[in-house]
Design an enzyme around this catalytic site. Structure first.
Site, mmCIF file in Angstrom:
data_model
loop_
_atom_site.group_PDB
_atom_site.id
_atom_site.type_symbol
_atom_site.label_atom_id
_atom_site.label_comp_id
_atom_site.label_asym_id
_atom_site.label_seq_id
_atom_site.Cartn_x
_atom_site.Cartn_y
_atom_site.Cartn_z
ATOM 1 N N GLN B 125 48.762 63.220 178.848
ATOM 2 C CA GLN B 125 48.008 63.031 177.618
ATOM 3 C C GLN B 125 48.476 61.762 176.907
ATOM 4 O O GLN B 125 49.665 61.600 176.664
ATOM 5 C CB GLN B 125 48.255 64.253 176.735
ATOM 6 N N GLY B 126 47.544 60.868 176.612
ATOM 7 C CA GLY B 126 47.887 59.621 175.933
ATOM 8 C C GLY B 126 47.374 59.632 174.501
ATOM 9 O O GLY B 126 46.324 59.050 174.209
ATOM 10 N N GLU B 245 45.181 73.390 172.300
ATOM 11 C CA GLU B 245 46.622 73.269 172.388
ATOM 12 C C GLU B 245 47.311 74.182 171.387
ATOM 13 O O GLU B 245 48.286 74.846 171.685
ATOM 14 C CB GLU B 245 47.022 71.814 172.151
#
Lengths: 378, 382
Positions: B125-126, B245
């Site tokens: 994940q960026g 998340e």
């Protein structure tokens, strides 16, 4: 798996909230403490009639015995609403403890009489003589020199016509009695809360009032203790929710440094912590209600967990709500203290959080838990 | 209300339990934050996928079984019960996957979901940047139109990318309209880590392993087909990932109930010291409460209700429960807690270090408390 309330359960709960908001507005709490005994009794009577009209006291009484034939899952939301409004009447004791216990003992004559009084809706029932300690249920009932029994902290005795009282003899074990108020002498006990009806009751031990003894009484007492813990958890959840709501509302109005104090992170985080604790105590409380309703083997564990988490949630909510209100929250004029004091009282009755944590751990270590049909195991 | 699982779920549970019993490696895999461990975990994902256990809740056409959220919870319970390996593909399957299913074009789903499910392509994940952590909307990495007008050029730097050192693909948000208000003008991109112009610099974590990485982008060409959702709409697409998340899908409760059961075992092995009893009970109950809360939320979802703002409480609770479970275990271990042995106590120490990241990543718990106060209690923004 359906961990949710039915539409009817949600409706019942809303009906109770609206009725209580109408009949028992915030200033009525103050009246309860500050007015004459007569006026207090009159108002309490009116509230009880209103609750009886909704069917609340006899919610768990079978329809064949004149009740609504509903379950603890229906009751838990009603109790939460009673907590939200800090209702002084002994709804938990009458609807949550006495009603289901009497219903199971129905063929016994004193049980039928007491249940009849309950279903009539005229007055609540008083309950006393069971505490919860680290070893499980214990009785504070003691024998006095004149041969009578003395039970402290009986809830609801001032208005009830029948008292459900327990005692425990070290040799012969538990006994449960339904004693007419007329046979007892009572000494009302002033309490910090000021709205809770607590008395010390002197009562004669008689076979005529006996509901159960020995193994049967022990089972009934055990279940009443579970219902006491789970039901007071529901009241505490309602109280916690109310205090957090009051504090959040105040934090939106109160300005300092030119802004609402609720815009400051220090205040937000206090309230968020209380809200998170409430959020996770709630399903534990609902689960306990379901376990009671469906007679799960894990019911004591589930009730203890609910009480431990709800007590902690209410204690934190009280502390946070007071801090967020600041000095005004410390005044008699602000309504908050009624809710805080009720929370403190209920947090300590039917076993406090530390007691129930011990009880939960003992059961978890025995691997008796979770002992449900679909135990995911460990 | 009924807190038991029906026969169909029990059958599913038995099937999952049997498969896991037959397939979970007897020896723990090497750490997934090492090159060899990463590949060993990838092979495990492939094994899961080959019998359709890697993404049970996904549609069948993308490698799942199309089961509901309750069955997914059942699978997770069995997964942790079996002490199966960590999911190296978790960023992909739990975060990007649900976002792709919601926002992806049919071609994107077809292209990206199956290799994500099989472990062939593992995602990182960026999101965070050196100056955009809690303040995620402060992202400065840029995406500008390429000369041909059929794609984009990415420039900038992302950091704290978990599994970034070894991942094959990266999903991230980049600023496409520098004039727009902070939360607008961001676009969601899918980028191959071997694309020319991508440089990865692994960052050793406090446990000494390279669990995360910095990723540098220098004129990285990305075609339009790798934009997820609309141009300049990346924030709302990203928030759907953040919802996954913080909400239901990243942290299954089984993980904590399993850890709490191990904690009680440890408490017993250590002679049940009375001093620790209260903390053990709290840890156990919090794990259990998280499980119940998840069933509660899943039941609302199953009834067709949206996940409410209450979900913002989740991340605070599971991350702090995790820390508390491990702190209590280390207290029980006393002076042995520092020993890096295999098995307990070394596992507890590993778990403790891992748990400490929880209150930081996915939006610090301080930011989460702001969210709870603002969204759930209606307090004004500061």
């Amino acid at each position: 798996m359906d961990f949710s309330f039915s539409d009817e359960q949600v409706e019942l709960r809303h009906a109770v909230r609206h009725a209580l908001a109408r009949e028992f507005p915030l200033d009525a709490l103050r009246v309860t403490v500050q007015t004459t005994a007569d006026e207090r009794a009159e108002r309490a009577g009116a509230r009880w009639r209103m609750l009886a009209e909704l069917g609340a006291p006899a919610l768990l009484v079978p329809e064949t015995a004149g009740g609504l034939g509903l379950s603890d899952v229906d009751l838990v939301g009603v109790l939460e609403e009673a907590g939200w409004s800090a209702l002084p009447e002994p709804l938990l004791e009458t609807a949550g403890l006495a009603a289901p216990m009497l219903a199971t003992l129905l063929p016994v004559a004193p049980a039928a009489g007491a249940l009849h009084a309950l279903v009539s809706g005229k007055a609540p029932l008083a309950v006393g003589g069971i505490d919860i300690g680290p070893g499980g249920p214990s009785s504070p009932t003691a024998v006095t020199p004149d041969g009578m029994l003395r039970t402290p902290r009986v809830v609801g005795a001032r208005t009830a016509t029948v008292y459900l009282l327990a005692c425990r003899d070290p040799d012969s074990g538990w006994q449960l009695h339904a004693v007419p108020a007329a046979d007892c002498t009572l000494a009302p006990t002033p309490t910090l809360d000021g709205t809770r009806d607590l008395s010390t009751v002197h009562w004669p031990l008689s076979s005529e009032t006996l509901l159960a003894y020995g193994v049967a009484a022990e089972a009934s007492v055990g279940l009443m203790a579970d219902r006491g813990a789970a039901g007071s958890a529901a009241l505490l959840i309602g109280l916690a929710d109310r205090m957090i709501t009051m504090a959040a509302d105040y934090a939106k109005e109160r300005h300092q440094f030119g802004k609402p104090v609720g815009s400051f992170q220090a205040v937000k985080h206090l309230l968020a912590d209380a809200r998170v604790k409430l959020e996770f105590a709630r399903p534990a409380t609902y689960r306990a209600a379901w376990s009671l309703a469906s007679a799960q083997p894990s019911v004591s564990h589930d009730a203890s967990m609910a009480k431990a988490m709800a007590s902690d949630a209410a204690d934190l909510a009280a502390r946070v709500a007071l801090q967020v209100h600041g000095a005004i929250g410390y005044t008699w004029e602000c309504d908050l203290h009624f809710f805080m004091k009720r929370a403190w009282a209920l947090s300590a009755t039917w076993g406090d959080a530390a007691t129930h944590r011990q009880l939960v751990l003992a059961q978890a270590r025995r691997r008796g838990v979770p002992a449900r049909r679909s135990d995911p195991g460990t | 209300m009924d807190l038991t699982f029906d026969a169909e779920h029990e059958e599913f549970r038995a099937e999952a339990r049997a498969w896991l019993r037959a397939h979970v490696p007897h020896e723990p895999l090497p750490s997934l934050d090492t090159a060899a461990g990463f590949e060993a975990h990838r092979a495990w994902e492939t094994a899961l996928f080959s019998d359709r256990w890697s993404v049970v809740s996904w549609p069948i056409e993308f490698g799942g079984r199309g089961v509901g959220i309750m069955a997914w919870l059942v699978f997770e319970e069995e997964y942790y019960r079996a002490r199966a390996p960590k999911r190296v593909s978790q960023n992909g399957i739990f975060l990007l996957g649900p976002t792709l299913l919601e926002y992806g074009t049919p071609a994107q789903k077809e292209r990206f979901l199956p290799p994500m499910a099989s472990g062939e392509e593992i995602w990182c994940q960026g999101w965070s940047e050196p100056d955009a952590g809690s303040d995620l909307a402060a992202i400065r990495s840029r995406a500008t139109r390429n000369a041909g007008g059929d794609g984009w050029l990415l420039n900038g730097q992302k950091t704290w990318a978990s599994r970034g050192a070894f991942a094959d693909w990266c999903f991230g948000i980049f600023r496409t309209d520098p004039q727009a208000e902070r939360h607008r003008g961001l676009t969601y991109f899918l980028v191959a880590m071997d694309a020319p112009g991508v440089t990865v610099r692994p960052i050793p974590q406090i446990d000494g392993e390279t669990g995360f990485a910095e990723i540098f982008f220098e004129n990285v060409e990305v075609p339009d087909a790798q934009v997820l959702g609309d141009e300049d709409a990346g924030w709302s697409v990203a928030m759907s990932t953040a919802g996954s998340e913080r909400g239901l899908s990243l942290r299954s409760p089984a993980r904590y109930t399993k850890a709490a059961a191990r904690l009680i075992d440890l408490f017993d092995q250590r002679g049940a010291p009375p001093m620790a009893a209260d903390a053990v009970a709290r840890a156990y109950m919090d794990a259990e409460a998280y499980r119940l809360h998840t069933y509660w939320t899943a039941s609302q979802v199953a009834r067709g209700h949206a996940v409410g703002p209450e979900a913002s409480c989740n991340k605070i609770f599971w991350s702090e429960t995790d820390v508390q479970i491990h702190e209590t275990a280390l207290a029980l271990l006393g002076p042995e807690a520092e020993l890096l042995e295999s098995g307990s106590p070394g596992e507890w120490l590993d778990g403790y270090l891992f748990s400490l990241a929880g209150p930081i990543y996915a939006g610090t718990n301080q930011i989460q408390r702001n969210v709870v106060a603002e969204r759930l209690l209606g307090l004004p923004r500061g």
